[in-house]
Design an enzyme around this catalytic site. Structure first.
Site, PDB file in Angstrom:
ATOM      1  N   THR A 125       6.730  26.162  23.935  1.00  0.00           N
ATOM      2  CA  THR A 125       6.269  24.884  24.476  1.00  0.00           C
ATOM      3  C   THR A 125       6.755  24.729  25.910  1.00  0.00           C
ATOM      4  OG1 THR A 125       6.285  22.472  24.223  1.00  0.00           O
ATOM      5  CG2 THR A 125       8.290  23.650  23.572  1.00  0.00           C
ATOM      6  N   HIS A 126       5.970  24.004  26.700  1.00  0.00           N
ATOM      7  CA  HIS A 126       6.380  23.671  28.060  1.00  0.00           C
ATOM      8  C   HIS A 126       6.860  22.219  28.164  1.00  0.00           C
ATOM      9  CE1 HIS A 126       5.063  27.467  29.455  1.00  0.00           C
ATOM     10  NE2 HIS A 126       3.772  27.209  29.445  1.00  0.00           N
ATOM     11  N   ARG A 128      14.188  29.405  35.605  1.00  0.00           N
ATOM     12  CA  ARG A 128      13.843  30.397  36.633  1.00  0.00           C
ATOM     13  C   ARG A 128      13.977  29.746  38.002  1.00  0.00           C
ATOM     14  NH1 ARG A 128       7.921  33.431  37.392  1.00  0.00           N
ATOM     15  NH2 ARG A 128       8.662  35.114  38.749  1.00  0.00           N
ATOM     16  N   LYS A 181       5.517  29.060  33.814  1.00  0.00           N
ATOM     17  CA  LYS A 181       5.727  30.197  34.714  1.00  0.00           C
ATOM     18  C   LYS A 181       7.205  30.540  34.890  1.00  0.00           C
ATOM     19  CE  LYS A 181       1.615  30.566  34.578  1.00  0.00           C
ATOM     20  NZ  LYS A 181       1.114  31.673  33.726  1.00  0.00           N
ATOM     21  N   SER A 182       7.979  30.254  33.835  1.00  0.00           N
ATOM     22  CA  SER A 182       9.398  30.631  33.835  1.00  0.00           C
ATOM     23  C   SER A 182       9.673  31.841  32.948  1.00  0.00           C
ATOM     24  CB  SER A 182      10.258  29.451  33.373  1.00  0.00           C
ATOM     25  OG  SER A 182      10.183  28.375  34.277  1.00  0.00           O
ATOM     26  N   GLY A 183       8.612  32.410  32.354  1.00  0.00           N
ATOM     27  CA  GLY A 183       8.791  33.613  31.547  1.00  0.00           C
ATOM     28  C   GLY A 183       8.569  33.438  30.057  1.00  0.00           C
TER      29      GLY A 183
END
Length: 241
Positions: free
Chosen positions: A139-140, A162, A76-78
């Site tokens: 990737t996260h 973010r 959820k950082s873009g």
């Protein structure tokens, strides 16, 4: 004879439907929800979560390529926006990259994606291993748990950050909107998960630090969600270079 546009679209839609059906069936047969004790498994300093930790042995031996462009960042950082921008840049600004063909999640796949069936179901890593030339994926994973070939093989790594407050709130709405996550907490639960280092892909600040250490590597670029939102941000020239 080459396929016309209508035939190509039908083929793409059919492939997407089959992919979605396989994914849905795999989750139906073996889902571990957010509050299950096996939902999160710490691995090399990163809280990997079900079912994506099943693919981790193959992540470790994955061979990135110098031509690859890899979007890295906390959930959820873009990632989707940055994948779209990078894809457009890699295609000389051609809008057809976004407007035609498969969905963006097929053009820039989620690297560690798998279903509860792991290698028996659809996995992004298998698709990427078969794809020739340079690849675009995101990737996260914290760098400690990501393929170390990203650095050793000089793939182009773009790490995005973010405001953690915005990440926390967006991640909360992400979980309550996904039935398969089986999340039945409130926003306080998400806040506690962050502060107690129980959050998926956390600990959050360890995640940031794992990439920040690489900031001086020539193949690593760090950008922020907020700066990228500025009209005059020179992101395109940074990536092109």
């Amino acid at each position: 004879m080459a396929q016309n546009g209508h035939d190509t679209k039908e083929a793409v839609d059919d492939a997407q439907l089959k992919y979605n059906a396989a994914n849905k069936e795999a989750y139906r047969t073996g889902t571990v929800g957010y509050h299950h004790p096996d939902y999160i498994k710490p691995y090399k300093g990163c809280n990997t979560h079900f079912p994506f930790y099943l693919v981790q042995p193959d992540v470790d031996i994955f061979q990135a390529r110098p031509e690859d462009t890899v979007i890295c960042g906390f959930p959820k950082s873009g990632s989707s926006r940055l994948s779209a921008i990078a894809g457009m840049i890699l295609n000389d600004g051609d809008s057809s990259f976004l407007q035609s063909g498969p969905n963006l999640d097929q053009k820039a796949p989620f690297f560690e994606f798998c279903t509860p069936l792991n290698e028996k179901g659809p996995r992004s890593i298998d698709m990427l291993n078969k794809q020739p030339g340079g690849r675009l994926y995101f990737t996260h994973l914290a760098f400690t748990a990501a393929p170390q070939s990203l650095l050793t093989n000089k793939a182009k790594v773009i790490y995005h950050i973010r405001n953690p407050k915005d990440v926390m709130i967006t991640l909360y709405y992400h979980f309550i909107s996904r039935i398969l996550s089986n999340f039945h907490g409130d926003l306080n639960e998400m806040v506690d998960a962050f502060t107690e280092d129980r959050i998926v892909y956390g600990p959050y600040f360890d995640h940031l630090a794992s990439y920040w250490k690489l900031r001086n590597e020539p193949n690593v670029l760090i950008v922020s969600f907020e700066h990228l939102s500025e009209v005059q941000h020179p992101f395109g020239s940074s990536v092109s270079n």
